[in-house]
Design a protein around this motif. Structure first.
Motif, PDB file in Angstrom:
ATOM      1  N   ILE A 130       0.840  -1.210   0.000  1.00  0.00           N
ATOM      2  CA  ILE A 130       0.000   0.000   0.000  1.00  0.00           C
ATOM      3  C   ILE A 130       0.871   1.254   0.000  1.00  0.00           C
ATOM      4  O   ILE A 130       0.634   2.189  -0.769  1.00  0.00           O
ATOM      5  CB  ILE A 130      -0.963  -0.021   1.212  1.00  0.00           C
ATOM      6  N   ILE A 131       1.884   1.277   0.865  1.00  0.00           N
ATOM      7  CA  ILE A 131       2.779   2.443   0.943  1.00  0.00           C
ATOM      8  C   ILE A 131       3.478   2.667  -0.392  1.00  0.00           C
ATOM      9  O   ILE A 131       3.528   3.786  -0.902  1.00  0.00           O
ATOM     10  CB  ILE A 131       3.794   2.269   2.088  1.00  0.00           C
ATOM     11  N   ASP A 132       4.017   1.597  -0.966  1.00  0.00           N
ATOM     12  CA  ASP A 132       4.720   1.724  -2.246  1.00  0.00           C
ATOM     13  C   ASP A 132       3.780   2.138  -3.374  1.00  0.00           C
ATOM     14  O   ASP A 132       4.128   2.978  -4.199  1.00  0.00           O
ATOM     15  CB  ASP A 132       5.398   0.406  -2.625  1.00  0.00           C
ATOM     16  N   HIS A 133       2.602   1.552  -3.424  1.00  0.00           N
ATOM     17  CA  HIS A 133       1.678   1.829  -4.526  1.00  0.00           C
ATOM     18  C   HIS A 133       1.324   3.316  -4.602  1.00  0.00           C
ATOM     19  O   HIS A 133       1.290   3.905  -5.674  1.00  0.00           O
ATOM     20  CB  HIS A 133       0.416   0.980  -4.397  1.00  0.00           C
ATOM     21  N   TRP A 134       1.035   3.904  -3.460  1.00  0.00           N
ATOM     22  CA  TRP A 134       0.633   5.317  -3.446  1.00  0.00           C
ATOM     23  C   TRP A 134       1.768   6.266  -3.052  1.00  0.00           C
ATOM     24  O   TRP A 134       1.551   7.463  -2.924  1.00  0.00           O
ATOM     25  CB  TRP A 134      -0.579   5.514  -2.537  1.00  0.00           C
ATOM     26  N   GLY A 135       2.961   5.732  -2.820  1.00  0.00           N
ATOM     27  CA  GLY A 135       4.073   6.593  -2.438  1.00  0.00           C
ATOM     28  C   GLY A 135       3.808   7.334  -1.134  1.00  0.00           C
ATOM     29  O   GLY A 135       4.207   8.489  -0.984  1.00  0.00           O
ATOM     30  N   LEU A 136       3.161   6.674  -0.203  1.00  0.00           N
ATOM     31  CA  LEU A 136       2.806   7.311   1.068  1.00  0.00           C
ATOM     32  C   LEU A 136       4.048   7.644   1.886  1.00  0.00           C
ATOM     33  O   LEU A 136       5.072   6.960   1.801  1.00  0.00           O
ATOM     34  CB  LEU A 136       1.887   6.395   1.873  1.00  0.00           C
ATOM     35  N   PHE A 137       3.951   8.673   2.688  1.00  0.00           N
ATOM     36  CA  PHE A 137       5.003   9.093   3.618  1.00  0.00           C
ATOM     37  C   PHE A 137       6.310   9.420   2.910  1.00  0.00           C
ATOM     38  O   PHE A 137       7.385   9.279   3.477  1.00  0.00           O
ATOM     39  CB  PHE A 137       5.238   8.030   4.707  1.00  0.00           C
ATOM     40  N   GLY A 138       6.236   9.804   1.647  1.00  0.00           N
ATOM     41  CA  GLY A 138       7.439  10.169   0.902  1.00  0.00           C
ATOM     42  C   GLY A 138       8.176   8.993   0.283  1.00  0.00           C
ATOM     43  O   GLY A 138       9.283   9.159  -0.230  1.00  0.00           O
ATOM     44  N   ALA A 139       7.577   7.801   0.330  1.00  0.00           N
ATOM     45  CA  ALA A 139       8.217   6.618  -0.263  1.00  0.00           C
ATOM     46  C   ALA A 139       8.225   6.744  -1.785  1.00  0.00           C
ATOM     47  O   ALA A 139       7.344   7.376  -2.366  1.00  0.00           O
ATOM     48  CB  ALA A 139       7.484   5.351   0.152  1.00  0.00           C
ATOM     49  N   ARG A 140       9.198   6.127  -2.406  1.00  0.00           N
ATOM     50  CA  ARG A 140       9.261   6.098  -3.861  1.00  0.00           C
ATOM     51  C   ARG A 140       8.107   5.223  -4.370  1.00  0.00           C
ATOM     52  O   ARG A 140       7.994   4.057  -3.995  1.00  0.00           O
ATOM     53  CB  ARG A 140      10.601   5.512  -4.312  1.00  0.00           C
ATOM     54  N   PRO A 141       7.218   5.782  -5.188  1.00  0.00           N
ATOM     55  CA  PRO A 141       6.074   4.999  -5.670  1.00  0.00           C
ATOM     56  C   PRO A 141       6.501   3.807  -6.529  1.00  0.00           C
ATOM     57  O   PRO A 141       7.451   3.899  -7.304  1.00  0.00           O
ATOM     58  CB  PRO A 141       5.274   5.995  -6.517  1.00  0.00           C
ATOM     59  N   ARG A 171       3.469  -7.852  -9.378  1.00  0.00           N
ATOM     60  CA  ARG A 171       3.886  -7.565  -7.991  1.00  0.00           C
ATOM     61  C   ARG A 171       2.892  -8.152  -7.002  1.00  0.00           C
ATOM     62  O   ARG A 171       3.280  -8.724  -5.984  1.00  0.00           O
ATOM     63  CB  ARG A 171       3.995  -6.058  -7.750  1.00  0.00           C
ATOM     64  N   LEU A 172       1.603  -7.993  -7.292  1.00  0.00           N
ATOM     65  CA  LEU A 172       0.578  -8.557  -6.415  1.00  0.00           C
ATOM     66  C   LEU A 172       0.726 -10.070  -6.338  1.00  0.00           C
ATOM     67  O   LEU A 172       0.648 -10.655  -5.253  1.00  0.00           O
ATOM     68  CB  LEU A 172      -0.820  -8.169  -6.906  1.00  0.00           C
ATOM     69  N   PHE A 173       0.964 -10.702  -7.472  1.00  0.00           N
ATOM     70  CA  PHE A 173       1.173 -12.153  -7.498  1.00  0.00           C
ATOM     71  C   PHE A 173       2.396 -12.525  -6.654  1.00  0.00           C
ATOM     72  O   PHE A 173       2.351 -13.466  -5.857  1.00  0.00           O
ATOM     73  CB  PHE A 173       1.339 -12.654  -8.936  1.00  0.00           C
ATOM     74  N   GLY A 174       3.477 -11.766  -6.796  1.00  0.00           N
ATOM     75  CA  GLY A 174       4.688 -12.032  -6.018  1.00  0.00           C
ATOM     76  C   GLY A 174       4.443 -11.910  -4.531  1.00  0.00           C
ATOM     77  O   GLY A 174       4.913 -12.734  -3.737  1.00  0.00           O
ATOM     78  N   ILE A 175       3.693 -10.893  -4.124  1.00  0.00           N
ATOM     79  CA  ILE A 175       3.364 -10.711  -2.708  1.00  0.00           C
ATOM     80  C   ILE A 175       2.516 -11.883  -2.216  1.00  0.00           C
ATOM     81  O   ILE A 175       2.730 -12.399  -1.122  1.00  0.00           O
ATOM     82  CB  ILE A 175       2.663  -9.355  -2.483  1.00  0.00           C
ATOM     83  N   CYS A 176       1.573 -12.312  -3.041  1.00  0.00           N
ATOM     84  CA  CYS A 176       0.736 -13.459  -2.666  1.00  0.00           C
ATOM     85  C   CYS A 176       1.576 -14.732  -2.530  1.00  0.00           C
ATOM     86  O   CYS A 176       1.355 -15.528  -1.612  1.00  0.00           O
ATOM     87  CB  CYS A 176      -0.384 -13.659  -3.685  1.00  0.00           C
TER      88      CYS A 176
END
Length: 147
Positions: free
Chosen positions: A108-119, A126-131
């Motif tokens: 979630i953080i990476d997808h939306w680049g939350l808190f200044g993270a690199r999007p 990627r979703l498959f890899g996470i699963c």
């Protein structure tokens, strides 16, 4: 590559931290007291590193937005919960759910680049890899219960 190795070492340390602090909490009869010891030792170690590497950073703390300090609350929450729960739930089980939460939160953080993270878009691959990663962690716990 060295960043990956450093983070691998940090990941290796998380279950060790959980097991050691859970044992300390059980030995002294107070999980919160064990967490306090952990934070005291961590404070001394972190202060030493800060004073050696970047003492000027301390002067900029007061000018930071208050929401950035929530990281300390999240750290306390993690340490307190793992210290209380690991002895009764098992270190492996506790860390499994921590890892699952990390996978979800990181995506979630990476997808939306939350808190200044690199999007980094949560693409289907990627979703498959996470699963697959989550399934792998789950399989290790199922295999553990079967033995």
């Amino acid at each position: 590559m060295h960043h990956a190795l450093i983070m691998l070492a940090a990941g290796i340390g998380i279950p060790i931290l959980a097991a050691l602090n859970a044992r300390l909490g059980a030995n002294i009869g107070g999980p919160a007291a064990a967490a306090l010891v952990l934070f005291t030792v961590a404070l001394v170690a972190t202060a030493a590193v800060t004073l050696i590497t970047s003492p000027q950073a301390l002067t900029r703390i007061v000018s930071q937005p208050p929401h950035l300090f929530a990281a300390g609350i999240l750290t306390a929450f993690y340490v307190l919960t793992i210290t209380w729960i690991a002895p009764v739930f098992g270190v492996g089980n506790a860390v499994f759910f921590v890892l699952l939460g990390q996978l979800i939160s990181a995506a979630i953080i990476d997808h939306w680049g939350l808190f200044g993270a690199r999007p980094a878009e949560l693409s289907p691959i990627r979703l498959f890899g996470i699963c697959v990663m989550a399934a792998g962690v789950a399989l290790t716990q199922l295999a553990r219960r079967g033995s």
